[in-house]
Design a protein around this motif. Structure first.
Motif, PDB file in Angstrom:
ATOM      1  N   PRO A   1       0.831  -1.212   0.000  1.00 29.43           N
ATOM      2  CA  PRO A   1       0.000   0.000   0.000  1.00 29.43           C
ATOM      3  C   PRO A   1       0.862   1.257   0.000  1.00 29.43           C
ATOM      4  CG  PRO A   1      -0.714  -1.565   1.680  1.00 29.43           C
ATOM      5  CD  PRO A   1       0.595  -2.066   1.170  1.00 29.43           C
ATOM      6  N   LEU A   2       0.323   2.344  -0.519  1.00 19.53           N
ATOM      7  CA  LEU A   2       1.071   3.597  -0.590  1.00 19.53           C
ATOM      8  C   LEU A   2       1.588   4.019   0.771  1.00 19.53           C
ATOM      9  CD1 LEU A   2       1.934   6.074  -2.329  1.00 19.53           C
ATOM     10  CD2 LEU A   2      -0.225   7.135  -1.636  1.00 19.53           C
ATOM     11  N   ILE A   3       0.746   3.920   1.801  1.00 19.29           N
ATOM     12  CA  ILE A   3       1.147   4.372   3.133  1.00 19.29           C
ATOM     13  C   ILE A   3       2.368   3.619   3.643  1.00 19.29           C
ATOM     14  CG2 ILE A   3      -0.512   2.806   4.248  1.00 19.29           C
ATOM     15  CD1 ILE A   3       0.654   6.264   5.538  1.00 19.29           C
ATOM     16  N   LEU A   4       2.483   2.347   3.277  1.00 19.20           N
ATOM     17  CA  LEU A   4       3.627   1.554   3.715  1.00 19.20           C
ATOM     18  C   LEU A   4       4.854   1.873   2.880  1.00 19.20           C
ATOM     19  CD1 LEU A   4       4.737  -0.746   5.532  1.00 19.20           C
ATOM     20  CD2 LEU A   4       4.054  -2.340   3.732  1.00 19.20           C
ATOM     21  N   GLN A   5       4.710   1.857   1.568  1.00 19.68           N
ATOM     22  CA  GLN A   5       5.865   2.041   0.702  1.00 19.68           C
ATOM     23  C   GLN A   5       6.433   3.446   0.826  1.00 19.68           C
ATOM     24  OE1 GLN A   5       7.452   3.513  -2.008  1.00 19.68           O
ATOM     25  NE2 GLN A   5       8.953   1.888  -1.675  1.00 19.68           N
ATOM     26  N   LYS A   6       5.574   4.436   0.820  1.00 21.54           N
ATOM     27  CA  LYS A   6       6.053   5.820   0.783  1.00 21.54           C
ATOM     28  C   LYS A   6       6.213   6.413   2.166  1.00 21.54           C
ATOM     29  CE  LYS A   6       7.286   9.251  -1.869  1.00 21.54           C
ATOM     30  NZ  LYS A   6       8.307   9.715  -0.923  1.00 21.54           N
ATOM     31  N   SER A   7       5.360   6.003   3.105  1.00 18.02           N
ATOM     32  CA  SER A   7       5.302   6.759   4.359  1.00 18.02           C
ATOM     33  C   SER A   7       5.648   5.976   5.614  1.00 18.02           C
ATOM     34  CB  SER A   7       3.911   7.395   4.506  1.00 18.02           C
ATOM     35  OG  SER A   7       3.696   8.317   3.470  1.00 18.02           O
ATOM     36  N   CYS A   8       6.188   4.758   5.477  1.00 19.86           N
ATOM     37  CA  CYS A   8       6.732   4.144   6.692  1.00 19.86           C
ATOM     38  C   CYS A   8       7.887   5.007   7.193  1.00 19.86           C
ATOM     39  CB  CYS A   8       7.151   2.696   6.460  1.00 19.86           C
ATOM     40  SG  CYS A   8       8.450   2.438   5.250  1.00 19.86           S
ATOM     41  N   HIS A   9       8.549   5.752   6.261  1.00 15.46           N
ATOM     42  CA  HIS A   9       9.530   6.767   6.653  1.00 15.46           C
ATOM     43  C   HIS A   9       8.921   7.754   7.640  1.00 15.46           C
ATOM     44  CE1 HIS A   9      12.899   5.898   4.159  1.00 15.46           C
ATOM     45  NE2 HIS A   9      12.402   6.319   3.021  1.00 15.46           N
ATOM     46  N   ASP A  10       7.720   8.228   7.301  1.00 20.30           N
ATOM     47  CA  ASP A  10       7.090   9.285   8.079  1.00 20.30           C
ATOM     48  C   ASP A  10       6.586   8.777   9.426  1.00 20.30           C
ATOM     49  OD1 ASP A  10       6.950  11.652   6.023  1.00 20.30           O
ATOM     50  OD2 ASP A  10       6.408   9.827   4.943  1.00 20.30           O
ATOM     51  N   MET A  11       6.010   7.578   9.432  1.00 19.91           N
ATOM     52  CA  MET A  11       5.622   6.986  10.706  1.00 19.91           C
ATOM     53  C   MET A  11       6.853   6.812  11.590  1.00 19.91           C
ATOM     54  SD  MET A  11       2.341   6.739  10.353  1.00 19.91           S
ATOM     55  CE  MET A  11       2.468   8.175   9.272  1.00 19.91           C
ATOM     56  N   ASP A  12       7.950   6.403  10.957  1.00 22.31           N
ATOM     57  CA  ASP A  12       9.190   6.191  11.701  1.00 22.31           C
ATOM     58  C   ASP A  12       9.739   7.486  12.278  1.00 22.31           C
ATOM     59  OD1 ASP A  12      11.570   4.398  12.386  1.00 22.31           O
ATOM     60  OD2 ASP A  12      12.543   5.980  11.216  1.00 22.31           O
ATOM     61  N   ILE A  13       9.711   8.561  11.496  1.00 25.14           N
ATOM     62  CA  ILE A  13      10.281   9.812  11.989  1.00 25.14           C
ATOM     63  C   ILE A  13       9.407  10.406  13.089  1.00 25.14           C
ATOM     64  CG2 ILE A  13       9.275  11.615  10.492  1.00 25.14           C
ATOM     65  CD1 ILE A  13      13.017  11.091  11.290  1.00 25.14           C
ATOM     66  N   LEU A  14       8.095  10.168  13.030  1.00 28.76           N
ATOM     67  CA  LEU A  14       7.211  10.613  14.115  1.00 28.76           C
ATOM     68  C   LEU A  14       7.539   9.864  15.406  1.00 28.76           C
ATOM     69  CD1 LEU A  14       3.843  10.834  12.151  1.00 28.76           C
ATOM     70  CD2 LEU A  14       5.154  12.764  13.078  1.00 28.76           C
ATOM     71  N   LEU A  15       7.756   8.565  15.286  1.00 29.64           N
ATOM     72  CA  LEU A  15       8.157   7.776  16.456  1.00 29.64           C
ATOM     73  C   LEU A  15       9.492   8.270  17.016  1.00 29.64           C
ATOM     74  CD1 LEU A  15       7.234   4.247  15.086  1.00 29.64           C
ATOM     75  CD2 LEU A  15       6.154   5.342  17.056  1.00 29.64           C
ATOM     76  N   TYR A  16      10.395   8.611  16.134  1.00 28.47           N
ATOM     77  CA  TYR A  16      11.721   9.111  16.507  1.00 28.47           C
ATOM     78  C   TYR A  16      11.613  10.420  17.283  1.00 28.47           C
ATOM     79  CZ  TYR A  16      16.652  10.468  15.583  1.00 28.47           C
ATOM     80  OH  TYR A  16      17.974  10.835  15.677  1.00 28.47           O
ATOM     81  N   PHE A  17      10.750  11.316  16.816  1.00 23.21           N
ATOM     82  CA  PHE A  17      10.587  12.608  17.476  1.00 23.21           C
ATOM     83  C   PHE A  17       9.832  12.480  18.795  1.00 23.21           C
ATOM     84  CE2 PHE A  17      10.641  15.046  13.170  1.00 23.21           C
ATOM     85  CZ  PHE A  17      12.019  14.969  13.151  1.00 23.21           C
ATOM     86  N   ILE A  18       8.755  11.714  18.806  1.00 25.35           N
ATOM     87  CA  ILE A  18       7.862  11.666  19.966  1.00 25.35           C
ATOM     88  C   ILE A  18       8.379  10.727  21.046  1.00 25.35           C
ATOM     89  CG2 ILE A  18       5.515  11.067  20.723  1.00 25.35           C
ATOM     90  CD1 ILE A  18       4.593  11.921  17.883  1.00 25.35           C
TER      91      ILE A  18
END
Length: 414
Positions: A182-199
Motif C-alpha cells: 500500500p502507498l502508506i507503507l511504501q512511501k510513508s513508513c519513513h514518516d511513521m518512523d520519523i514521528l516515532l523518533y521525534f515523539i
C-alpha cells in the motif's frame, strides 16, 4: 576491507548506496545480483567485478554463498515482494545486512524478519533514511534540548509531487498495492518512523482516510491515447512522459525507465514499457491522497497528510510544544523555532549532500561505522522499524474498513 554484495542493483541498491562504497577506501563491492541483464551489463562496464560473482538469480547467489561466504555485508534492495524470501535466506549467513524499506508488504513477514534478526551479533539495519538525514537529526536535537518544551501536537505533510507520483505510483514499481505494498507503507513508513523518533512513545489509536480519486480511467481526456507518444495531448498534458525523462525533474529517473542511455533506447522504453502509459489508463490501485489522525501515549496528537497533488517533492512539518513551535521544510532545509513571547523566529539552515537530504549518505555512513564496531550508529534496527510498519498496516486497515484502530489491541490481535 569490508566486502559488500548488492542484491537488487536498481535505483536504490546501486544508484543510491553503491557510490558511498565505491568512494570508501576500505569498502568494496564484490558481487551484484539482479534479474535485469541490461542492468548487469551496465554494472559490468562500470565495476571491475569477477564474473564469477555476478548473478541474475538469488538461487545462484546463495549457491555460491553455500560454497564459501564471499562477502562481509549484503545490501538487499529488491522489489518489495521479494524482501522476505531474500532476507530470510541472507540471515542464515554470518554477514551484516542493510535492508531497503519497507521490510515487507506482509505483516507476518515483517514480524518474522524482525524476530529472526533480533538477537544476531551482526549489524541489521532498515533503510529509514530520514533518521540519518542532517535536517531531521537537527530537529531531533532541538526537541531533545527542550527548545519548544514538551511536544503537544504535530502537523506533518508528505508532498509526493505530481510528477513523482506519476512516475513511481501510477506507472512504476509501486503502482499496484497487491503486487508491491500500500502507498502508506511504501512511501510513508519513513514518516511513521520519523514521528516515532521525534515523539519517543507508541501510538494508542489512529484513523485513516484515503482514496484513488484522480488517476483513473474516467478522468482521461477525451480522445487521449493509451500511450503518451501516440497521444494528441503529449505536448500539453502535465503528466506526459514524452519529454519528462530529458528534463531536470525526470532525468535522474531515466535509468529506471531503461538501461539504454541513448535517446533511441528511451523512446523504445516509452513505447513498450510501463513508463510510457497514460496515467489515466494504467493498472495502478494505490491511493493518490491519504490522511491519518494518530493519538500517542503521552497525549501527543498528530495529523499526517500524504498527497500526490503538490508541485514539488518535499516534506514539511509543524511541531507545537508547551513553550513554542518548530516549523521545518526539507525542500529549503530550513528549520524555524519561535518560543512564546518572543518576537522573531530563530532559523537554522541545514546543509546536506546527496539523496534524501543527505539521508542516503548518512545511512551508509552509519552502516559502515556499525560494521566497524560502533553499534550505537544504528538508529533503525528491527526493533525500531517494526513499529512504524505496524502503524502503516493498521492505517490501511482503518482506511479500508472505515474504522478507528485501537493500536494496543491491534498489536495483540495480530
Amino acid at each position: 576491507m569490508i566486502k559488500v554484495a548488492i542484491i537488487g542493483a536498481g535505483n536504490r541498491g546501486y544508484e543510491a548506496y553503491a557510490p558511498y562504497i565505491i568512494e570508501k577506501e576500505d569498502m568494496e563491492i564484490v558481487s551484484v545480483c539482479d534479474i535485469d541483464e541490461e542492468r548487469l551489463n551496465k554494472i559490468r562496464n562500470e565495476l571491475d567485478l569477477d564474473e564469477e560473482y555476478i548473478f541474475n538469480s538469488t538461487d545462484d547467489f546463495f549457491k555460491k554463498m553455500d560454497e564459501k561466504v564471499f562477502c562481509d555485508a549484503v545490501i538487499i534492495a529488491t522489489n518489495d515482494r521479494n524482501h522476505y524470501s531474500t532476507t530470510m535466506r541472507v540471515l542464515d549467513y554470518p554477514v551484516h545486512v542493510l535492508l531497503e524499506k519497507p521490510i515487507s508488504g506482509n505483516e507476518k513477514e515483517v514480524k518474522d524478519i524482525a524476530k529472526k534478526s533480533e538477537n544476531m551479533d551482526r549489524v541489521f539495519m532498515i533503510c529509514h533514511v530520514l533518521r540519518y538525514a542532517p535536517f531531521y537529526r537537527k530537529i531531533k536535537e532541538l526537541l531533545d534540548a527542550g527548545e519548544i518544551g514538551d511536544i503537544v501536537s504535530i502537523n506533518h505533510n508528505e508532498n509526493i509531487g505530481y510528477y513523482h507520483f506519476a512516475h513511481s505510483f501510477v506507472r512504476g514499481n509501486w503502482s499496484n498495492a497487491e503486487e508491491s505494498s500500500p502507498l502508506i507503507l511504501q512511501k510513508s513508513c519513513h514518516d511513521m518512523d520519523i514521528l516515532l523518533y521525534f515523539i519517543g512513545k507508541k501510538p494508542t489509536s489512529l484513523s485513516a482516510y484515503g482514496h484513488l480519486t484522480y488517476f483513473k480511467k474516467e478522468n482521461q481526456p477525451e480522445g487521449a491515447a493509451s500511450r503518451c507518444l501516440d497521444c494528441k495531448y503529449q505536448d500539453t498534458c502535465v503528466f506526459s512522459s514524452k519529454d519528462f525523462y530529458n528534463s531536470n525533474k525526470g532525468y535522474g529517473w531515466r535509468n529506471v525507465v531503461t538501461d539504454d542511455p541513448t535517446d533511441e533506447g528511451l523512446k523504445k522504453a516509452l513505447r513498450e514499457g510501463p513508463y510510457g502509459r497514460c496515467v489515466f489508463d494504467s493498472t495502478n490501485t494505490v491511493c493518490d491522497h491519504q490522511a491519518i489522525a494518530i493519538d500517542f501515549e503521552n497525549e501527543v496528537n498528530v495529523v499526517f497528510n500524504l498527497s500526490a497533488f503538490s508541485n514539488e517533492v518535499h516534506r514539511n512539518i509543524k511541531i507545537m510544544g508547551t513553550k513554542g513551535e518548530l516549523i521545518g521544510d526539507d525542500e529549503t532545509s530550513e528549520i524555524s523555532v519561535r518560543r512564546f513571547k518572543e518576537d522573531s523566529y530563530k532559523t537554522y539552515k541545514v546543509t546536506s549532500k546527496r539523496g534524501h537530504g543527505g539521508g542516503d549518505y548518512g545511512l551508509m555512513e552509519a552502516f559502515y561505522k556499525a560494521i566497524k564496531g560502533n553499534k550505537e550508529e544504528v538508529l533503525s534496527g528491527a526493533k525500531e522499524s517494526i513499529l512504524s510498519h505496524l502503524m502503516c498496516f493498521a492505517a490501511e486497515e482503518s482506511r479500508l474498513e472505515h474504522k478507528k484502530i485501537n493500536f494496543e489491541e491491534y498489536i495483540k490481535n495480530e
